[in-house]
Design a protein around this motif. Structure first.
Motif, PDB file in Angstrom:
ATOM      1  N   SER A 225       0.824  -1.207   0.000  1.00 30.93           N
ATOM      2  CA  SER A 225       0.000   0.000   0.000  1.00 30.93           C
ATOM      3  C   SER A 225       0.859   1.258   0.000  1.00 30.93           C
ATOM      4  O   SER A 225       0.591   2.213  -0.738  1.00 30.93           O
ATOM      5  N   SER A 226       1.908   1.285   0.822  1.00 32.28           N
ATOM      6  CA  SER A 226       2.782   2.453   0.898  1.00 32.28           C
ATOM      7  C   SER A 226       3.519   2.674  -0.421  1.00 32.28           C
ATOM      8  O   SER A 226       3.695   3.810  -0.871  1.00 32.28           O
ATOM      9  N   LEU A 229       1.058   4.117  -2.939  1.00 26.59           N
ATOM     10  CA  LEU A 229       0.814   5.523  -2.630  1.00 26.59           C
ATOM     11  C   LEU A 229       1.973   6.385  -3.115  1.00 26.59           C
ATOM     12  O   LEU A 229       1.779   7.447  -3.707  1.00 26.59           O
ATOM     13  N   GLN A 237       4.390   7.190   4.006  1.00 23.90           N
ATOM     14  CA  GLN A 237       3.915   7.172   5.381  1.00 23.90           C
ATOM     15  C   GLN A 237       5.079   6.991   6.340  1.00 23.90           C
ATOM     16  O   GLN A 237       5.781   5.989   6.310  1.00 23.90           O
ATOM     17  N   ASP A 387      -4.283   7.344   5.949  1.00 22.02           N
ATOM     18  CA  ASP A 387      -3.423   6.164   6.051  1.00 22.02           C
ATOM     19  C   ASP A 387      -2.896   5.977   7.465  1.00 22.02           C
ATOM     20  O   ASP A 387      -2.718   4.848   7.928  1.00 22.02           O
ATOM     21  N   TYR A 417      -3.918  -4.221   8.355  1.00 21.78           N
ATOM     22  CA  TYR A 417      -3.038  -3.066   8.186  1.00 21.78           C
ATOM     23  C   TYR A 417      -2.465  -2.609   9.531  1.00 21.78           C
ATOM     24  O   TYR A 417      -1.359  -2.089   9.606  1.00 21.78           O
TER      25      TYR A 417
END
Length: 837
Positions: A225-226, A229, A237, A387, A417
């Motif tokens: 996910s990071s 992004l 993040q 996030d 998560y």
């Protein structure tokens, strides 16, 4: 073992690899599969360097017997190459608009299961180099995190009849197009393994693999996910970790508070005195704080990780919890987070403010994660904050039991998560008795296994605390330590003397309850606040209506009129806040009729109370709202026994639960238990009831399996159905009212999101709904982020109502009530007429 950053990055096995895409952005930017592999690797390494790597090393050693370094490199390869399925020409053409293979016979564009099979093809020979068969089996289990990295962690049962021979041959064709051949023997080996070995895997003992499986899955989806992004131009993040200076600053402020200064002044007097020698409430609270701190320090030195803190209502448990969390952070430099977990939103909000005030929190110190948590101030980075909440990425995080326990126990992607940032934490878990007792057996396993494997210290805290470790479901790794010699305190005059609990089972109707209200008020000689708590929303409205029809009562000072207020979950947020504020600050002549929503977290002090019969934990919680500040010599809580159609109201709410089964078994002892507040006897019987259910062939746990087997298979079964609270059959209704603007009702950042809805001194509900429709229909990432920030505004205009007509079918996510005045009343909730409900 080597660190992850010392392993070579595995390459995507494809000729012309730069032609394969992993993502495209709305702006048209393209990220290649190779680029995504490197980004994911880098995010994973950063995550591991923030404190996760030592835990993974330990989890590998615990679960495997062979070459630990080879196994660790294998996990690294899983994370880096989790998206091999994107080699699929169908995915490239349909999802990326990237036609690489004209004439390709299109199949499903889903890439997760395909990537799982391709990964096994690629690493099958490497798997075979592990000398232990047991290790080989477990490594295959870990590959399933690839198959579910966009949905939920599969586990072995989801692999039943997967992959089919047809699907495996299709995967081999995808590999061939990419430039590497998979011979038929490997295709047969992979498909035969899961068909022939799956049953054996599912029935064997894999409990030691569970922490590693969960950690790997969480780290994979978090890194993926990071990386995604970052590729889309979003901000990466950061990891919000507690540093030594943070702890030092918080401790200094905590020590400077009025409470701490008072404690230091009487430390010598209270340290040597027994609780019964102390008659001042503040001194008793100080004694509790010192005793819990001493016992925590001793427990940490002994290697303990799980602790019980049971203390009476009003004894300062929250203050103790803050002190204990700070002390753990001071003693273990490996801790990076502190997490406070509460069951109800009002309890979260109240305690969040207490924690802020107690440590002098600065911006960035505390993260609130719950449905009503306000978003940042003007010009805040909503994307980053979204996030941060999703990942539970805060120094001090304050969240709900649902968020925390599902992160530990569920396989759903969104829940997992949070898992990585729960690791290396001190955790205060408050009011666990509010969790459905069907989950307690599972809760014991989760806390016991997670604390050791993920370097956590967990403090279970309540005024009525079940000893879940006595259930005996799993072999203990850590064991619980008591932080307080509880038997010294419940009967102390500062607590026991505040409120008597009087059982009146003969009161079974609403009319008899009203007569009891008259009896209570007739003997008073000063203004009175009376609390009435019942079990259902329907019953709360009936009691409210009968009292508002004639709110006058004969008292010692003559006939007086009382204000009557209703408090239940069908009231809008600003109405509930108004009622709670009135209950807290009114000087008297007030009756509040409530459901269980007032039991915990409402800091109001009532002169007397009535509670419809319930599980004993709930009765004690209501007792804590009566004479809360010990401002009167003695008060009473009367426990009645309302019935509907020959059935206790309590049975509609609690029937079928193990606590209810226990109460039926010990019914004749209930008056004595309530009178003496002997909840230990109650919980001892409850543990026996749960143990009997666990031994019974018909006892089914949250996984849908018999509980006697669940411990051996828990890490292998999909847990996506594990829910702390289930809301099946509920409809969320939007009530387009005008809500007054105040600091209590709206934050500055919320008003900035809805300028078109602000009209004078109110926010207009219809305009809020229109703005919601505009944001909802945007559809892109920016719209989704703004929609998440908008959720707290929606919560101020929505209430849930259970569906009464199955023929309605599946409702809209939120139902707009344009005729709300016909079906809803602001002071009492939904009306039951015209067949609407």
């Amino acid at each position: 073992m080597k660190n992850f950053n010392e392993f070579p990055t595995p390459t995507v096995p494809a000729h012309s690899v730069g032609q394969y895409l992993a993502h495209t952005t709305p702006a048209g930017a393209k990220e290649t599969l190779e680029e995504h592999t490197f980004r994911t690797k880098n995010r994973f390494i950063t995550l591991c360097e923030s404190g996760l790597e030592p835990l993974v090393d330990s989890q590998i050693k615990e679960a495997f017997t062979g070459d630990h370094e080879k196994i660790k490199e294998f996990l690294f390869d899983i994370v880096c190459l989790h998206d091999l399925g994107k080699l699929n020409p169908t995915f490239q053409e349909e999802k990326m608009g990237n036609r690489l293979c004209p004439g390709w016979e299109k199949k499903d564009s889903n890439h997760s299961e395909l990537g799982w099979v391709l990964f096994q093809f690629l690493f099958w020979d490497k798997l075979g180099t592990i000398k232990e068969d047991e290790d080989f089996f477990q490594m295959l289990i870990l590959t399933t995190v690839i198959s579910g990295h966009h949905t939920y962690a599969w586990g072995v049962p989801d692999c039943d009849k997967r992959p089919t021979l047809e699907f495996a041959r299709y995967a081999a064709k995808v590999a061939s197009v990419a430039g590497w051949d998979v011979d038929s023997s490997k295709i047969n080996s992979v498909t035969n393994f899961w068909r022939e070995q799956g049953e054996m895997l599912a029935s064997s003992n894999r409990t030691k693999l569970f922490p590693l499986y969960k950690t790997l899955y969480s780290a994979l989806i978090l890194s993926d996910s990071s990386a995604t992004l970052e590729a889309s131009g979003g901000s990466t993040q950061d990891t919000w970790s507690i540093g030594k200076e943070d702890v030092k600053r918080w401790r200094m402020f905590f020590s400077s508070t009025k409470h701490s200064r008072s404690l230091n002044a009487m430390r010598e007097e209270i340290s040597s005195a027994s609780p019964k020698e102390l008659m001042d409430l503040n001194k008793v609270r100080a004694k509790i704080l010192l005793e819990t701190q001493d016992n925590l320090e001793e427990g940490l030195k002994q290697g303990k990780r799980l602790f019980y803190l049971e203390a009476p209502t009003g004894s300062g448990k929250t203050n103790c919890a803050i002190n204990l969390a700070l002390r753990a952070l001071e003693m273990d430099n490996h801790l990076r987070h502190a997490i406070f977990v509460f069951p109800f939103v009002n309890l979260i909000e109240q305690n969040a403010q207490v924690i802020r005030d107690s440590i002098g929190a600065k911006p960035g110190d505390i993260l609130e994660v719950h449905s009503l948590a306000e978003w940042g101030e003007e010009n805040e980075d909503y994307e980053k904050e979204k996030d941060q909440r999703l990942f539970l990425n805060g120094k001090i995080s304050i969240t709900s039991s649902v968020n925390f326990l599902e992160a530990l126990g569920s396989s759903r992607k969104k829940a997992n998560y949070k898992l990585c940032n729960i690791s290396n934490s001190v955790i205060v878990l408050d009011e666990i008795q509010s969790i459905d007792d069907v989950h307690w057996t599972y809760l014991e396993f989760l806390l016991d296994s997670f604390a050791k494997a993920n370097n956590c210290y967990i403090i279970l805290m309540s005024a009525t605390l079940p000893r879940v470790d006595r259930i005996g479901f799993t072999e203990k790794q850590c064991g619980f330590a008591e932080l307080l010699d509880y038997k010294e305190y419940p009967k102390h005059p500062c607590f026991m003397g505040r409120t008597d609990i009087i059982f009146k089972p003969e009161v079974t109707t609403v009319e008899e309850l009203r007569d009891l209200v008259g009896e209570i008020l007739s003997i008073r000689d000063s203004p009175t606040k009376l609390l009435i708590v019942v079990n259902t929303i329907r019953r709360s409205r009936e009691v409210f209506e009968i009292l508002t029809q004639n709110p006058t009562f004969e008292t010692n000072v003559g006939t007086e009129t009382f204000k009557v207020r209703l408090l239940n979950s069908q009231l809008l947020q600003h109405i509930k806040k108004s009622v709670i504020s009135e209950a807290k600050y009114s000087e008297g002549n007030l009756i509040v009729v409530s459901t269980q929503c007032i039991e915990a977290g409402v800091d109001a002090d009532f002169d007397a109370g009535i509670r419809d019969f319930a599980i004993l934990d709930s009765i004690e919680q209501v007792a804590g709202r009566v004479n809360r500040n010990a401002s009167k010599p003695k008060s009473s809580l009367f426990v009645v026994n309302l019935h509907r159609s020959e059935k206790q109201d309590a049975q509609f709410i609690y029937g079928g639960g193990r606590r209810w089964d226990t109460l039926k078994r010990i019914w004749s002892d209930v008056p004595t238990i309530l009178g003496k507040r002997d909840y230990a006897a109650y919980y001892n019987q409850l543990v026996m009831t749960i143990q009997e259910k666990n031994r019974s062939a018909s006892g089914v746990d949250v996984l849908g399996r018999t509980e006697t087997k669940a411990a051996n298979t828990i890490c292998l079964y999909k847990l996506k159905d594990f829910q702390v609270i289930k809301d099946d059959g509920l409809i969320t209704c939007f009530i387009p009212v005008d809500v007054p603007i105040s600091d209590v009702n709206f934050s500055k950042s919320e008003l900035n999101l809805i300028p078109s809805a602000v009209s004078g001194a109110v926010v207009k509900g219809e305009q809020v709904w229109e703005e919601y429709q505009r944001i909802k229909d945007v559809g892109n990432r920016d719209g989704l982020i703004r929609l998440a920030a908008f959720s707290t505004i929606l919560a101020k205009f929505t209430v849930n109502r259970r569906r009464a007509r199955e023929e309605w079918g599946k409702p809209e996510p939120i139902l707009f009530l344009d005729n709300w005045r016909d079906v809803y009343d602001l002071s009492s909730g939904f009306k039951e007429h015209d067949g609407f409900f």
